[in-house]
Design a protein around this motif. Structure first.
Motif, short mmCIF file in Angstrom:
data_model
loop_
_atom_site.label_atom_id
_atom_site.label_comp_id
_atom_site.label_asym_id
_atom_site.label_seq_id
_atom_site.Cartn_x
_atom_site.Cartn_y
_atom_site.Cartn_z
N THR A 165 0.84 -1.19 0.00
CA THR A 165 0.00 0.00 0.00
C THR A 165 0.88 1.25 0.00
O THR A 165 0.53 2.29 -0.57
CB THR A 165 -0.93 0.02 1.24
N ALA A 166 2.06 1.13 0.63
CA ALA A 166 2.98 2.26 0.71
C ALA A 166 3.49 2.71 -0.65
O ALA A 166 3.95 3.84 -0.81
CB ALA A 166 4.16 1.91 1.62
N TYR A 167 3.42 1.83 -1.66
CA TYR A 167 3.78 2.25 -3.01
C TYR A 167 2.85 3.36 -3.49
O TYR A 167 3.25 4.27 -4.23
CB TYR A 167 3.69 1.06 -3.98
N LEU A 168 1.58 3.27 -3.08
CA LEU A 168 0.58 4.25 -3.50
C LEU A 168 0.43 5.37 -2.48
O LEU A 168 0.14 6.51 -2.84
CB LEU A 168 -0.77 3.55 -3.71
N ASP A 206 8.97 2.48 6.88
CA ASP A 206 10.03 3.41 7.29
C ASP A 206 9.50 4.60 8.07
O ASP A 206 10.28 5.36 8.66
CB ASP A 206 10.78 3.92 6.05
N ASN A 207 8.18 4.78 8.08
CA ASN A 207 7.56 5.87 8.83
C ASN A 207 7.32 5.39 10.26
O ASN A 207 6.31 4.76 10.57
CB ASN A 207 6.25 6.29 8.17
N ILE A 208 8.26 5.68 11.15
CA ILE A 208 8.19 5.22 12.54
C ILE A 208 7.32 6.18 13.35
O ILE A 208 7.63 7.38 13.45
CB ILE A 208 9.59 5.11 13.18
N LEU A 209 6.25 5.65 13.93
CA LEU A 209 5.32 6.48 14.70
C LEU A 209 5.65 6.51 16.18
O LEU A 209 5.33 7.48 16.87
CB LEU A 209 3.89 5.94 14.51
N TYR A 210 6.27 5.44 16.66
CA TYR A 210 6.60 5.37 18.09
C TYR A 210 7.90 4.61 18.26
O TYR A 210 8.13 3.60 17.59
CB TYR A 210 5.48 4.68 18.87
N LYS A 211 8.74 5.11 19.16
CA LYS A 211 10.02 4.47 19.39
C LYS A 211 10.33 4.48 20.88
O LYS A 211 10.32 5.53 21.53
CB LYS A 211 11.11 5.22 18.63
N MET A 212 10.56 3.29 21.43
CA MET A 212 10.96 3.18 22.84
C MET A 212 12.48 3.03 22.87
O MET A 212 13.05 2.19 22.17
CB MET A 212 10.29 1.97 23.49
N GLN A 213 13.12 3.87 23.68
CA GLN A 213 14.57 3.87 23.71
C GLN A 213 15.08 3.80 25.16
O GLN A 213 14.38 4.12 26.10
CB GLN A 213 15.13 5.15 23.08
N THR A 261 9.79 -0.40 18.26
CA THR A 261 9.27 0.64 17.39
C THR A 261 7.93 0.20 16.81
O THR A 261 7.66 -1.00 16.68
CB THR A 261 10.23 0.94 16.21
N ILE A 262 7.12 1.18 16.49
CA ILE A 262 5.85 0.92 15.80
C ILE A 262 5.84 1.77 14.55
O ILE A 262 6.00 3.00 14.61
CB ILE A 262 4.64 1.27 16.69
#
Length: 487
Positions: free
Chosen positions: A120-123, A130-137, A149-150
């Motif tokens: 779907t990301a092609y369209l 690659d679009n990271i919405l959440y990252k626990m560090q 990551t989400i």
């Protein structure tokens, strides 16, 4: 667990076309567009690429024809779970149902959902992985490490699974309409891709790919191919078949919904045959097209293994990316609908045996196991978020084939144990063809143990975890008013 006379019953709403569409639709997801890259990296030639798909197709057709006998003997909801229970015992059947719930069905649903989102990301680039919405560090002495990551793709895949689960809680007819529509569409699309591929055949590419078609070789890190030793060659073929077997799996899902077929004794067996035959022809033809338009090296090194994208660009030009993205979105949407629809019927039957959550054995007002659908949705969604679905799928082929082998051996057991039982349909080629499948399946699993031990150990571990869970469920069942054996 006895049925309450006042509760809804499973509705006999599905016919031969519906069953065939569930078989074909559940089999065809994103694998046919991706796994050929890894197969070529393992076998290194067009001849062996097609041989791997033909071997897989032969195994799948043989297993499907063998299952026809069992489906006619036991036309009940739960399918393969019921066959294992009748052939062996409740423990073996439970281990299959547990594996289905823990990794086979839910892991496949998660992987197919993420594949839908990736293409779907092609369209819509915003839903890319690659679009990271959440990252626990957390920060350590060596710097910052990412623990969790989400991505947008994971969210889209979960929303797809939730949407299809909701649709299937509204009744089997809702799921049937989606399944038939999307499966027929993707079959037409795939046949179109194959036809155009042959029309656009590139003579020089075809000649180069088929000149030394039977040189079994592996891809080196420098992009060259090297010959195998004899022992390693067998391991390479087994490793190559992991992808093709996963892509050809889920054909048995139609057996899960036998309780909703109008004529299960006839239509399950025919659905298995027609569905697996159609898909086998498509898979082999699609791979022949790949060798007609793409050099071997380009298949092996396709970006993110997206061989279907590379082939579509070679056939249709720049618009090929959009065409293949739409095809895979349609394919994965329909595939996940079939997986979601069928899986919950196994948990429903397990609950009737006192071996799963009691609520799973009840039907909603639309006569479907709603609770089973939602807990399946929950586990699949967690697997989407884990980001480990790829590793899970490496285990699936081993676990699935082990249970297929056990189920087909069950045909021999039941011929001796219940010779008087009605058999409206008998396994084609018995006893030879089922025996060939058993030998091929055990050989495949043995080679995986030798050459891919990490995945097989984890796969076996997931199955064996089910043993203490089974005895815990048995102990609880003994304390209920209804005995476990009173079903």
């Amino acid at each position: 667990m006895k049925d309450n006379p006042g509760q809804p019953k499973l509705k006999h709403s599905l016919g031969l076309l519906d069953g065939t569409m569930i078989v074909a639709g559940s089999m065809i997801g994103s694998g046919i567009f991706i796994v050929s890259a890894d197969i070529i990296r393992n076998v290194g030639s067009s001849g062996w690429l097609i041989a791997v798909w033909l071997l897989t197709g032969f195994m799948t057709l043989t297993a499907a024809l063998s299952y026809g006998e069992l489906s006619a003997m036991f036309p009940k909801a739960g399918g393969q779970y019921v066959y294992l229970k009748e052939s062996y015992n409740k423990l073996i059947a439970f281990l299959y149902g547990w594996s289905l719930f823990a990794v086979i069905q839910t892991g496949t649903i998660a992987a197919v959902g993420v594949a839908f989102a990736k293409f779907t990301a092609y369209l819509i680039p915003a839903v890319s992985e690659d679009n990271i919405l959440y990252k626990m560090q957390w920060g350590g002495d060596t710097g910052t490490a990412h623990l969790f990551t989400i991505s947008a793709a994971q969210i889209v895949s979960i929303l797809l699974i939730i949407f299809l689960t909701f649709i299937n809680t509204r009744g089997v007819k809702s799921g049937k309409i989606i399944q038939n529509t999307f499966t027929l569409t993707k079959l037409a699309s795939l046949f179109g891709l194959i036809i155009f591929g042959f029309i656009m055949l590139k003579g020089d590419v075809w000649h180069a790919n088929w000149t030394n078609a039977w040189h079994l070789q592996k891809l080196n890190t420098d992009g060259t191919f090297a010959q195998y030793t004899t022992g390693a060659a067998l391991g390479a073929i087994a490793a190559a078949m992991v992808g093709s077997i996963f892509s050809s799996d889920a054909w048995n899902n139609v057996t899960f919904i036998a309780g909703e077929m109008r004529n299960p004794k006839r239509d399950i067996a025919l659905s298995l045959f027609f569905g697996t035959l159609i898909v086998t022809v498509i898979y082999v033809s699609a791979n022949i097209v790949y060798t007609a338009v793409l050099p071997m090296h380009d298949i092996a090194t396709a970006a993110k293994d997206r061989v279907g994208v590379a082939a579509s660009q070679a056939i249709f030009g720049n618009i090929g990316t959009i065409i293949i993205a739409l095809m895979i979105m349609i394919s994965t949407f329909g595939c996940n609908n079939g997986l979601i629809l069928a899986g919950a019927r196994v948990y429903y039957t397990m609950a009737k045996d006192g071996l799963f959550f009691k609520k799973t054995g009840t039907l909603n007002k639309f006569a479907v196991p709603e609770f089973g659908l939602w807990i399946q949705c929950l586990v699949a969604s967690i697997l989407c978020l884990s980001g480990r679905y790829g590793d899970l799928l490496d285990m699936i082929s081993f676990v699935v084939v082990i249970f297929y082998v056990l189920t087909i051996i069950g045909i021999y057991i039941l011929r001796k144990k219940r010779p008087e039982h009605e058999r409206p349909y008998k396994a084609f080629g018995y006893p030879v063809l089922p025996a060939i499948y058993v030998i091929m399946g055990l050989t495949f699993c043995t080679l995986l143990i030798i050459y891919k031990s990490t995945y097989t150990v984890w796969g076996l571990g997931i199955v064996l975890i089910g043993i203490p869970i089974y005895y815990f469920a048995q102990r609880n069942a003994k304390h209920e008013d209804t005995p476990l054996t009173d079903i």
